[in-house]
Write a protein that holds these residues in place. Sequence first.
Motif, PDB file in Angstrom:
ATOM      1  N   ASN A   1       0.860  -1.188   0.000  1.00 50.62           N
ATOM      2  CA  ASN A   1       0.000   0.000   0.000  1.00 50.62           C
ATOM      3  C   ASN A   1       0.893   1.234   0.000  1.00 50.62           C
ATOM      4  O   ASN A   1       1.271   1.731   1.039  1.00 50.62           O
ATOM      5  CB  ASN A   1      -0.901   0.007   1.243  1.00 50.62           C
ATOM      6  N   ASN A   2       1.220   1.721  -1.199  1.00 48.30           N
ATOM      7  CA  ASN A   2       2.207   2.787  -1.292  1.00 48.30           C
ATOM      8  C   ASN A   2       1.707   4.006  -2.053  1.00 48.30           C
ATOM      9  O   ASN A   2       2.484   4.869  -2.382  1.00 48.30           O
ATOM     10  CB  ASN A   2       3.483   2.240  -1.946  1.00 48.30           C
ATOM     11  N   ALA A   3       0.433   4.084  -2.366  1.00 45.97           N
ATOM     12  CA  ALA A   3      -0.093   5.253  -3.082  1.00 45.97           C
ATOM     13  C   ALA A   3      -0.323   6.388  -2.105  1.00 45.97           C
ATOM     14  O   ALA A   3      -0.571   6.172  -0.929  1.00 45.97           O
ATOM     15  CB  ALA A   3      -1.397   4.890  -3.775  1.00 45.97           C
ATOM     16  N   GLY A   4      -0.240   7.585  -2.597  1.00 46.53           N
ATOM     17  CA  GLY A   4      -0.516   8.726  -1.745  1.00 46.53           C
ATOM     18  C   GLY A   4      -0.400  10.023  -2.510  1.00 46.53           C
ATOM     19  O   GLY A   4       0.126  10.071  -3.607  1.00 46.53           O
ATOM     20  N   ILE A   5      -0.920  11.070  -1.907  1.00 41.38           N
ATOM     21  CA  ILE A   5      -0.814  12.408  -2.470  1.00 41.38           C
ATOM     22  C   ILE A   5      -0.244  13.330  -1.413  1.00 41.38           C
ATOM     23  O   ILE A   5      -0.310  13.049  -0.221  1.00 41.38           O
ATOM     24  CB  ILE A   5      -2.182  12.925  -2.965  1.00 41.38           C
TER      25      ILE A   5
ATOM     26  N   ASN B   1      -4.128   8.724   1.460  1.00 41.66           N
ATOM     27  CA  ASN B   1      -2.917   8.177   2.068  1.00 41.66           C
ATOM     28  C   ASN B   1      -3.158   7.148   3.156  1.00 41.66           C
ATOM     29  O   ASN B   1      -2.250   6.374   3.482  1.00 41.66           O
ATOM     30  CB  ASN B   1      -2.070   9.307   2.638  1.00 41.66           C
ATOM     31  N   HIS B   2      -4.339   7.118   3.748  1.00 38.57           N
ATOM     32  CA  HIS B   2      -4.596   6.198   4.859  1.00 38.57           C
ATOM     33  C   HIS B   2      -5.847   5.349   4.662  1.00 38.57           C
ATOM     34  O   HIS B   2      -5.780   4.129   4.699  1.00 38.57           O
ATOM     35  CB  HIS B   2      -4.670   6.967   6.182  1.00 38.57           C
ATOM     36  N   LEU B   3      -6.986   6.003   4.478  1.00 37.84           N
ATOM     37  CA  LEU B   3      -8.231   5.251   4.368  1.00 37.84           C
ATOM     38  C   LEU B   3      -8.270   4.381   3.112  1.00 37.84           C
ATOM     39  O   LEU B   3      -8.827   3.290   3.135  1.00 37.84           O
ATOM     40  CB  LEU B   3      -9.432   6.202   4.395  1.00 37.84           C
ATOM     41  N   GLY B   4      -7.671   4.840   2.032  1.00 33.17           N
ATOM     42  CA  GLY B   4      -7.628   4.045   0.804  1.00 33.17           C
ATOM     43  C   GLY B   4      -6.863   2.746   0.984  1.00 33.17           C
ATOM     44  O   GLY B   4      -7.287   1.687   0.508  1.00 33.17           O
TER      45      GLY B   4
ATOM     46  N   PRO C   1       4.219   1.106   3.740  1.00 31.17           N
ATOM     47  CA  PRO C   1       5.417   1.868   4.096  1.00 31.17           C
ATOM     48  C   PRO C   1       5.103   3.335   4.294  1.00 31.17           C
ATOM     49  O   PRO C   1       4.165   3.879   3.705  1.00 31.17           O
ATOM     50  CB  PRO C   1       6.332   1.675   2.889  1.00 31.17           C
ATOM     51  N   SER C   2       5.882   3.963   5.133  1.00 34.78           N
ATOM     52  CA  SER C   2       5.807   5.413   5.269  1.00 34.78           C
ATOM     53  C   SER C   2       7.228   5.905   5.475  1.00 34.78           C
ATOM     54  O   SER C   2       8.002   5.290   6.182  1.00 34.78           O
ATOM     55  CB  SER C   2       4.913   5.817   6.438  1.00 34.78           C
ATOM     56  N   ALA C   3       7.558   6.974   4.805  1.00 36.37           N
ATOM     57  CA  ALA C   3       8.914   7.515   4.919  1.00 36.37           C
ATOM     58  C   ALA C   3       8.836   8.974   5.345  1.00 36.37           C
ATOM     59  O   ALA C   3       8.170   9.768   4.685  1.00 36.37           O
ATOM     60  CB  ALA C   3       9.651   7.395   3.585  1.00 36.37           C
ATOM     61  N   PRO C   4       9.480   9.309   6.446  1.00 38.37           N
ATOM     62  CA  PRO C   4       9.535  10.729   6.809  1.00 38.37           C
ATOM     63  C   PRO C   4      10.187  11.507   5.675  1.00 38.37           C
ATOM     64  O   PRO C   4      11.152  11.050   5.071  1.00 38.37           O
ATOM     65  CB  PRO C   4      10.400  10.742   8.069  1.00 38.37           C
TER      66      PRO C   4
END
Length: 81
Positions: free
Chosen positions: A18-22, A41-44, A66-69
């Motif tokens: 799950n790596n999609a986001g805006i 970024n989260h609910l999707g 994944p999440s990257a600062p």
Amino acid sequence: MFADALHADGIRVDVLVNNAGIMMPPRSQSAQGHESQFTSNHLGHFALTGLVLDLLEAAPTRAWSPSAPRGTGVARSNSMI
């Protein structure tokens, strides 16, 4: 819908990333009233994992969100299964 197509085609899911986001979109809300960046970024990620959970449980699978600062290049793994 993506999850429907996976089910219809009988595709085995071995890994879900799950790596999609805006980032920094204009302020707006989803149809459900959630802020658009939070929705994407989260609910999707949560919704997609739930829609294919039966496929994930049918195989030796890992789901990774994944999440990257910003600017660090370091990712954290949150195993969901």
